[in-house]
Design an enzyme around this catalytic site. Sequence first.
Site, PDB file in Angstrom:
ATOM      1  N   GLU A  67       9.571   1.565  10.718  1.00  0.00           N
ATOM      2  CA  GLU A  67      10.625   2.558  10.463  1.00  0.00           C
ATOM      3  C   GLU A  67       9.939   3.905  10.584  1.00  0.00           C
ATOM      4  O   GLU A  67       9.119   4.266   9.734  1.00  0.00           O
ATOM      5  CB  GLU A  67      11.194   2.388   9.051  1.00  0.00           C
ATOM      6  CG  GLU A  67      11.857   1.044   8.806  1.00  0.00           C
ATOM      7  CD  GLU A  67      13.184   0.883   9.526  1.00  0.00           C
ATOM      8  OE1 GLU A  67      13.698   1.874  10.077  1.00  0.00           O
ATOM      9  OE2 GLU A  67      13.694  -0.245   9.554  1.00  0.00           O
ATOM     10  N   LYS A 105       0.843  -1.199   0.000  1.00  0.00           N
ATOM     11  CA  LYS A 105       0.000   0.000   0.000  1.00  0.00           C
ATOM     12  C   LYS A 105       0.875   1.244   0.000  1.00  0.00           C
ATOM     13  O   LYS A 105       1.453   1.624   1.020  1.00  0.00           O
ATOM     14  CB  LYS A 105      -0.911   0.047   1.224  1.00  0.00           C
ATOM     15  CG  LYS A 105      -2.013   1.080   1.012  1.00  0.00           C
ATOM     16  CD  LYS A 105      -2.542   1.713   2.269  1.00  0.00           C
ATOM     17  CE  LYS A 105      -1.911   2.996   2.654  1.00  0.00           C
ATOM     18  NZ  LYS A 105      -2.028   4.126   1.719  1.00  0.00           N
ATOM     19  N   CYS A 138      13.627  10.736   6.490  1.00  0.00           N
ATOM     20  CA  CYS A 138      13.503  10.341   7.890  1.00  0.00           C
ATOM     21  C   CYS A 138      14.801  10.570   8.646  1.00  0.00           C
ATOM     22  O   CYS A 138      14.792  10.936   9.811  1.00  0.00           O
ATOM     23  CB  CYS A 138      13.099   8.886   7.969  1.00  0.00           C
ATOM     24  SG  CYS A 138      14.184   7.848   6.998  1.00  0.00           S
ATOM     25  N   GLU A 163       9.828  16.604  14.588  1.00  0.00           N
ATOM     26  CA  GLU A 163      10.251  16.345  13.216  1.00  0.00           C
ATOM     27  C   GLU A 163       9.468  17.264  12.280  1.00  0.00           C
ATOM     28  O   GLU A 163       8.247  17.219  12.247  1.00  0.00           O
ATOM     29  CB  GLU A 163       9.966  14.886  12.845  1.00  0.00           C
ATOM     30  CG  GLU A 163      10.451  14.554  11.456  1.00  0.00           C
ATOM     31  CD  GLU A 163      10.151  13.109  11.060  1.00  0.00           C
ATOM     32  OE1 GLU A 163       9.014  12.639  11.271  1.00  0.00           O
ATOM     33  OE2 GLU A 163      11.059  12.460  10.525  1.00  0.00           O
TER      34      GLU A 163
HETATM   35  P1  NAD Z   1       2.179   8.597   7.471  1.00  0.00           P
HETATM   36  O1  NAD Z   1       2.421   7.866   8.727  1.00  0.00           O
HETATM   37  O2  NAD Z   1       1.163   9.659   7.443  1.00  0.00           O
HETATM   38  O3  NAD Z   1       1.800   7.597   6.278  1.00  0.00           O
HETATM   39  C1  NAD Z   1       2.592   6.472   5.950  1.00  0.00           C
HETATM   40  C2  NAD Z   1       1.715   5.414   5.319  1.00  0.00           C
HETATM   41  O4  NAD Z   1       0.799   4.926   6.292  1.00  0.00           O
HETATM   42  C3  NAD Z   1       0.863   5.909   4.146  1.00  0.00           C
HETATM   43  O5  NAD Z   1       0.778   4.873   3.182  1.00  0.00           O
HETATM   44  C4  NAD Z   1      -0.471   6.149   4.806  1.00  0.00           C
HETATM   45  O6  NAD Z   1      -1.547   6.094   3.887  1.00  0.00           O
HETATM   46  C5  NAD Z   1      -0.527   5.009   5.804  1.00  0.00           C
HETATM   47  N1  NAD Z   1      -1.410   5.222   6.956  1.00  0.00           N
HETATM   48  C6  NAD Z   1      -1.837   6.400   7.488  1.00  0.00           C
HETATM   49  N2  NAD Z   1      -2.658   6.165   8.532  1.00  0.00           N
HETATM   50  C7  NAD Z   1      -2.739   4.819   8.681  1.00  0.00           C
HETATM   51  C8  NAD Z   1      -3.418   3.959   9.597  1.00  0.00           C
HETATM   52  N3  NAD Z   1      -4.167   4.430  10.582  1.00  0.00           N
HETATM   53  N4  NAD Z   1      -3.276   2.626   9.449  1.00  0.00           N
HETATM   54  C9  NAD Z   1      -2.485   2.127   8.487  1.00  0.00           C
HETATM   55  N5  NAD Z   1      -1.829   2.880   7.582  1.00  0.00           N
HETATM   56  C10 NAD Z   1      -1.947   4.216   7.683  1.00  0.00           C
HETATM   57  O7  NAD Z   1       3.619   9.155   7.080  1.00  0.00           O
HETATM   58  P2  NAD Z   1       3.988  10.108   5.888  1.00  0.00           P
HETATM   59  O8  NAD Z   1       3.577  11.492   6.251  1.00  0.00           O
HETATM   60  O9  NAD Z   1       3.498   9.515   4.603  1.00  0.00           O
HETATM   61  O10 NAD Z   1       5.566   9.964   5.892  1.00  0.00           O
HETATM   62  C11 NAD Z   1       6.417  10.756   6.629  1.00  0.00           C
HETATM   63  C12 NAD Z   1       6.939  10.023   7.852  1.00  0.00           C
HETATM   64  O11 NAD Z   1       7.630   8.843   7.484  1.00  0.00           O
HETATM   65  C13 NAD Z   1       7.940  10.845   8.626  1.00  0.00           C
HETATM   66  O12 NAD Z   1       7.654  10.795   9.990  1.00  0.00           O
HETATM   67  C14 NAD Z   1       9.261  10.159   8.356  1.00  0.00           C
HETATM   68  O13 NAD Z   1      10.244  10.357   9.311  1.00  0.00           O
HETATM   69  C15 NAD Z   1       8.846   8.750   8.228  1.00  0.00           C
HETATM   70  N6  NAD Z   1       9.850   7.993   7.513  1.00  0.00           N
HETATM   71  C16 NAD Z   1      10.631   7.099   8.210  1.00  0.00           C
HETATM   72  C17 NAD Z   1      11.612   6.385   7.560  1.00  0.00           C
HETATM   73  C18 NAD Z   1      12.486   5.407   8.279  1.00  0.00           C
HETATM   74  O14 NAD Z   1      13.093   4.586   7.625  1.00  0.00           O
HETATM   75  N7  NAD Z   1      12.543   5.438   9.577  1.00  0.00           N
HETATM   76  C19 NAD Z   1      11.796   6.554   6.195  1.00  0.00           C
HETATM   77  C20 NAD Z   1      11.008   7.478   5.535  1.00  0.00           C
HETATM   78  C21 NAD Z   1      10.009   8.170   6.207  1.00  0.00           C
END
Ligand code: NAD
Length: 485
Positions: free
Chosen positions: A254, A179, A288, A388
Amino acid sequence: MSATMLGKKQLLIGGEWRDAADGKTMPVVNPATEEVIADVASAGAADVDAAVAAARAALAGPWGKMSARERGRLVWKLGERLVAQIDDVARLETLHNGKPIMESRHIEIPAAAECLQYFAGWADKVHGETVPVKGQALVYTLREPLGVVACIVPWNFPLLLAVWKVAPALATGNTVILKPASQTPLTALALGQLAVDVGFPPGVLNIITGSGATVGEAIVRHPGVDKIAFTGDTSTGRGIMRSAADTVKHLTLELGGKSPNIVFADADLDAAVRGVTTGIFYGKGEVCAAGSRLLVDKAIKDAFLAKVAERTKKMVAGDPLDPKTRLGAISSKSQLERVLKYVELGKQEGATLLAGGSRTDIGTGKGYFMQPTVFGDVRPDMTIAREEIFGPVLAAIDFVDVDEAIARANDSIYGLAAGVWTRDIKKAHYVASKLKAGTVWVNTYNVYDTAAPFGGYKQSGVGREMSVHALDYYTQVKTVWVDLS
Ligand code: NAD
């Protein structure tokens, strides 16, 4: 910039492309032009049920019976096909995310292909062991797939972060439901087509597009899903952990970061200036592991920050499709608004704006562009030092000695990565050993390799991606006892 319309995109379930059961779609916007570039199926719970059924059926079908070596060959071919299509896939990545084509074409899509081929090589090298036990028994272990793995990924590295999960999952014999984030679904869908083209059996890789709240939640709660591999925001990760508890799923998370980049007075300061600026501004700071907290030795603070600000002011946002562009568009309107809100907070809390701070444009009057921004005089308790931001905003904090540098670096709920800049080798290793972070870069920043593990300490996550360590998170160990008495 010319208008691009990529048309309607469907879900990939059981090897077939289909609309969402209720026919819903959602628009995909190019953040550099604000134009709608595609209409993508917006799945619901019925589609998740269908994808889980297809993925479970595939486990029992030809995929489950395929030899590990044959499986590896298919994953390798997927990497090969991605390389063959690299220009098209990189362009898609830039269109839906706004990142410079230099980053997609020359760094991230090549890294995704390499990751597929790295894990393809592991497919027939993951095996159990015999165990010396007391008594007359032959005891051995088997390494078996977990079953159906759901990969839920964010919008900042849409294909690469998907492949970090899909590659080890497939190489070890699982089936996958991927997804992508609703803002950036196009390259995941392209990967699905490549998997169909190279001959993966139906249902082995399913792609479900839709909102996190609907589809993501339905996947996480589904009893037919065995594991969630998630990358995203820490607060979403906490919610996923809670929702997955009811069915006791395997989890790797992650999550976010607020990584310190520590510059000591004895560092090669020109190299450190370059490392500090690329450490925060690569990927528009939507990384991230971005080095979003600069910790700088008080002895050199003013001179060093002047150099950082000077270099930052020279970075100008440009058309992401132009190969010369190094700073693209922020991924969405809401993300741009969020970043600007943090800039206002920084000013209100008393930090000094040294560079940037505003929305900008590239002469088209369109697009979510932001000036790269540097704040000085940041205190460790300010919001911009703790939360962040996930944008091109650097917060500079000073320190007086090694102990204070380490204490300030570790003063965070996060622990994803850290940088250390010094010419003193003893200090470098000492500080690296004291930092609570999953990755420490010494005299470099933001470098990755499929063979090197990546993941977070503290609230930056659970588990590790890439490398041999990832294999543990996609397999389970079965112990077999044979009585020999
Ligand atoms: P997000 O958590 O809003 O969304 C990530 C994914 O989760 C999307 O596909 C979203 O549709 C899905 N999602 C949202 N709510 C959900 C729920 N309740 N249940 C299941 N899935 C759900 O994050 P974002 O804004 O897309 O990404 C940015 C974040 O990702 C930042 O915090 C960043 O630090 C983190 N990130 C971490 C790493 C790492 O390796 N640690 C790498 C890249 C990004």
